[in-house]
Design an enzyme around this catalytic site. Structure first.
Site, PDB file in Angstrom:
ATOM      1  N   LYS A   1       0.842  -1.212   0.000  1.00 45.45           N
ATOM      2  CA  LYS A   1       0.000   0.000   0.000  1.00 45.45           C
ATOM      3  C   LYS A   1       0.873   1.257   0.000  1.00 45.45           C
ATOM      4  CE  LYS A   1      -4.091  -1.873   0.358  1.00 45.45           C
ATOM      5  NZ  LYS A   1      -4.826  -2.212  -0.766  1.00 45.45           N
TER       6      LYS A   1
ATOM      7  N   LYS B   1      -2.546 -11.766  -9.381  1.00 46.50           N
ATOM      8  CA  LYS B   1      -3.760 -11.987  -8.596  1.00 46.50           C
ATOM      9  C   LYS B   1      -4.960 -11.217  -9.142  1.00 46.50           C
ATOM     10  CE  LYS B   1      -5.565 -10.385  -4.326  1.00 46.50           C
ATOM     11  NZ  LYS B   1      -5.392  -9.612  -3.114  1.00 46.50           N
TER      12      LYS B   1
ATOM     13  N   LYS C   1      -9.763  -6.456  -6.727  1.00 42.76           N
ATOM     14  CA  LYS C   1     -10.584  -5.284  -6.992  1.00 42.76           C
ATOM     15  C   LYS C   1      -9.706  -4.105  -7.365  1.00 42.76           C
ATOM     16  CE  LYS C   1     -12.898  -7.001  -3.322  1.00 42.76           C
ATOM     17  NZ  LYS C   1     -13.482  -7.037  -2.036  1.00 42.76           N
TER      18      LYS C   1
HETATM   19  P1  TYM Z   1     -10.856  -9.188   0.516  1.00 40.07           P
HETATM   20  O1  TYM Z   1     -12.094  -8.370   0.646  1.00 40.07           O
HETATM   21  O2  TYM Z   1      -9.715  -8.619  -0.224  1.00 40.07           O
HETATM   22  O3  TYM Z   1     -11.188 -10.576  -0.125  1.00 40.07           O
HETATM   23  C1  TYM Z   1     -12.200 -11.437   0.429  1.00 40.07           C
HETATM   24  C2  TYM Z   1     -11.752 -12.876   0.346  1.00 40.07           C
HETATM   25  O4  TYM Z   1     -11.436 -13.220  -1.002  1.00 40.07           O
HETATM   26  C3  TYM Z   1     -10.131 -13.779  -1.073  1.00 40.07           C
HETATM   27  N1  TYM Z   1      -9.494 -13.383  -2.343  1.00 40.07           N
HETATM   28  C4  TYM Z   1      -8.846 -14.232  -3.163  1.00 40.07           C
HETATM   29  N2  TYM Z   1      -8.597 -15.542  -3.056  1.00 40.07           N
HETATM   30  C5  TYM Z   1      -7.928 -16.134  -4.064  1.00 40.07           C
HETATM   31  N3  TYM Z   1      -7.502 -15.475  -5.181  1.00 40.07           N
HETATM   32  C6  TYM Z   1      -7.712 -14.154  -5.331  1.00 40.07           C
HETATM   33  N4  TYM Z   1      -7.316 -13.540  -6.433  1.00 40.07           N
HETATM   34  C7  TYM Z   1      -8.412 -13.462  -4.276  1.00 40.07           C
HETATM   35  N5  TYM Z   1      -8.783 -12.183  -4.088  1.00 40.07           N
HETATM   36  C8  TYM Z   1      -9.439 -12.146  -2.881  1.00 40.07           C
HETATM   37  C9  TYM Z   1      -9.375 -13.217   0.125  1.00 40.07           C
HETATM   38  O5  TYM Z   1      -8.339 -14.084   0.519  1.00 40.07           O
HETATM   39  C10 TYM Z   1     -10.456 -13.122   1.165  1.00 40.07           C
HETATM   40  O6  TYM Z   1     -10.590 -14.342   1.855  1.00 40.07           O
HETATM   41  N6  TYM Z   1      -8.763  -8.573   4.964  1.00 40.07           N
HETATM   42  C11 TYM Z   1      -9.800  -9.313   4.270  1.00 40.07           C
HETATM   43  C12 TYM Z   1     -11.176  -9.133   4.871  1.00 40.07           C
HETATM   44  C13 TYM Z   1     -11.208  -9.507   6.305  1.00 40.07           C
HETATM   45  C14 TYM Z   1     -11.181 -10.824   6.834  1.00 40.07           C
HETATM   46  C15 TYM Z   1     -11.206 -10.655   8.253  1.00 40.07           C
HETATM   47  C16 TYM Z   1     -11.117 -12.083   6.268  1.00 40.07           C
HETATM   48  C17 TYM Z   1     -11.260  -8.632   7.337  1.00 40.07           C
HETATM   49  N7  TYM Z   1     -11.263  -9.340   8.514  1.00 40.07           N
HETATM   50  C18 TYM Z   1     -11.183 -11.764   9.104  1.00 40.07           C
HETATM   51  C19 TYM Z   1     -11.103 -13.188   7.132  1.00 40.07           C
HETATM   52  C20 TYM Z   1     -11.127 -13.009   8.526  1.00 40.07           C
HETATM   53  C21 TYM Z   1      -9.837  -8.779   2.848  1.00 40.07           C
HETATM   54  O7  TYM Z   1      -9.456  -7.671   2.583  1.00 40.07           O
HETATM   55  O8  TYM Z   1     -10.377  -9.630   1.975  1.00 40.07           O
END
Ligand code: TYM
Length: 332
Positions: A114, A197, A200
């Site tokens: 970031k 990857k 978003k």
């Molecule tokens: P976020 O919103 O970026 O993504 C949500 C979930 O999708 C998975 N993910 C992916 N998995 C495989 N390949 C990809 N290209 C890919 N892009 C996204 C992420 O691994 C995630 O599981 N920090 C987290 C949100 C969060 C969270 C938590 C998750 C906040 N607190 C507690 C689990 C437990 C996040 O930004 O995910």
């Protein structure tokens, strides 16, 4: 009766749900919601690091909620809630922050990323992002966290904070939460632009809400090279990515066919992409239809989050009370 294992997962409401979210996290969560005590939440506190407008914030939460319900998340089986409906999470975050060190937070890969990508907005919320994530998990004392590979390090931090809490207060209170993917490698769904990857912020997503035409267009535009010229040659990254996606959405015989065609140099990327687009469309179209009908049903969405907040607060209130006692807050 044995207590059911606690499983938790979450997503930031910063855009529509893409195939990475689905295959990295949601799919496993859906499998687990039947026989575990499953919590699923929308991380709207986390999304504030990107400064959404007040109007966008609510709309985004609603949209992501509808999309998750459309994939098969069941509010009768899982506790589905919005993070900010659980103020206990914010208090646990504050408490955990006291034992999280600047150095270790600055060293996390996502923070360093970031800093590089958005030097104009390196806020303290970004730095302590893993602490809030640990609070999300520990507030329910969740043991398993279905996530994609990109969240591995955040989970490692959550384990560290759980262990540290136990050590400082000399208790065996928190378990160490593990990333969970049914014993298989954690998944990383690639983007179609040759990058590592699908994401978003990467702007390379294939979204569950995309219509048929959009999906076909995006897949046909996916980056490829000039094609193999020597039999059995190694695939460049962008071609590996296409095969990784095909492995996820297509039938094994389809993948085998194109793999063999690659090996003997007869592959036509146009045909491969057409088939890949077709398989993605087959998978996403029924979900898209459900998204459209669920997102129009405000009464249902509001019922789901109310029910979820009530259920989620039960365990959150309990954990926070116990944590406060352990730390030494006493009533006069
Ligand atoms: P976020 O919103 O970026 O993504 C949500 C979930 O999708 C998975 N993910 C992916 N998995 C495989 N390949 C990809 N290209 C890919 N892009 C996204 C992420 O691994 C995630 O599981 N920090 C987290 C949100 C969060 C969270 C938590 C998750 C906040 N607190 C507690 C689990 C437990 C996040 O930004 O995910």
């Amino acid at each position: 009766m044995a207590e059911k294992e606690i499983v938790l997962s979450g997503i930031r409401p910063t855009g529509n749900l893409h195939l990475g979210n689905y295959f990295g996290a949601v799919k496993n969560f859906i499998k687990m919601q039947h026989d575990t005590n499953a919590y699923f939440f929308i991380a709207d506190y986390h999304s504030l690091t990107t400064h959404p407008t007040p109007g966008d914030l609510h709309g985004n939460v609603k949209q992501v909620l509808a999309e998750y319900l459309a994939t098969g998340l069941d509010p009768e089986l899982a506790t589905i809630y919005v993070q900010s409906d659980l103020p206990e999470t914010a208090e646990l975050y504050l408490l955990l922050n006291m034992n999280a060190y600047i150095g270790e937070l600055e060293r996390t890969t996502s923070f360093k990323d970031k800093v590089r990508k958005q030097p104009e907005n390196v806020n303290a919320g970004l730095l302590t992002y893993p602490v809030l994530m640990a609070a999300d998990i520990l507030i329910h004392k969740a043991k398993k966290v279905p996530v994609g590979k990109d969240q591995e390090q955040n989970l490692e931090m959550a384990r560290k904070f759980a262990k540290r809490f136990n050590r400082i207060y000399n208790v065996e209170y928190f378990d160490e939460p593990i990333p969970y993917n049914f014993g298989e490698e954690l998944v990383k769904v690639p983007g179609l632009d040759g990058s590592g990857k699908m994401g978003k912020s990467e702007g390379n997503g294939l979204y569950l809400i995309d219509d048929e035409k959009t999906i076909r267009k995006k897949v046909m535009k996916a980056k490829t090279d000039a094609g193999p010229t020597e039999p059995n040659s190694e695939k460049p990254q962008e071609i590996v990515n296409l095969f990784t996606l095909a492995n996820i959405v297509s039938k094994p015989e389809t993948v085998k066919f194109f793999n063999e065609a690659y090996s003997d140099c007869s592959i036509r990327y146009g045909d491969f992409k057409k088939q890949l687009a077709e398989d993605i469309v087959q998978f996403t179209m029924p979900i898209r239809e459900r998204i459209l009908s669920i997102s129009a049903d405000d009464a249902y969405l509001s019922k789901v989050v109310k029910m979820g907040a009530e259920k989620a607060r039960e365990s959150a209130v309990k954990t926070l009370k116990e944590v406060r006692e352990i730390i030494g807050f006493r009533h006069f």
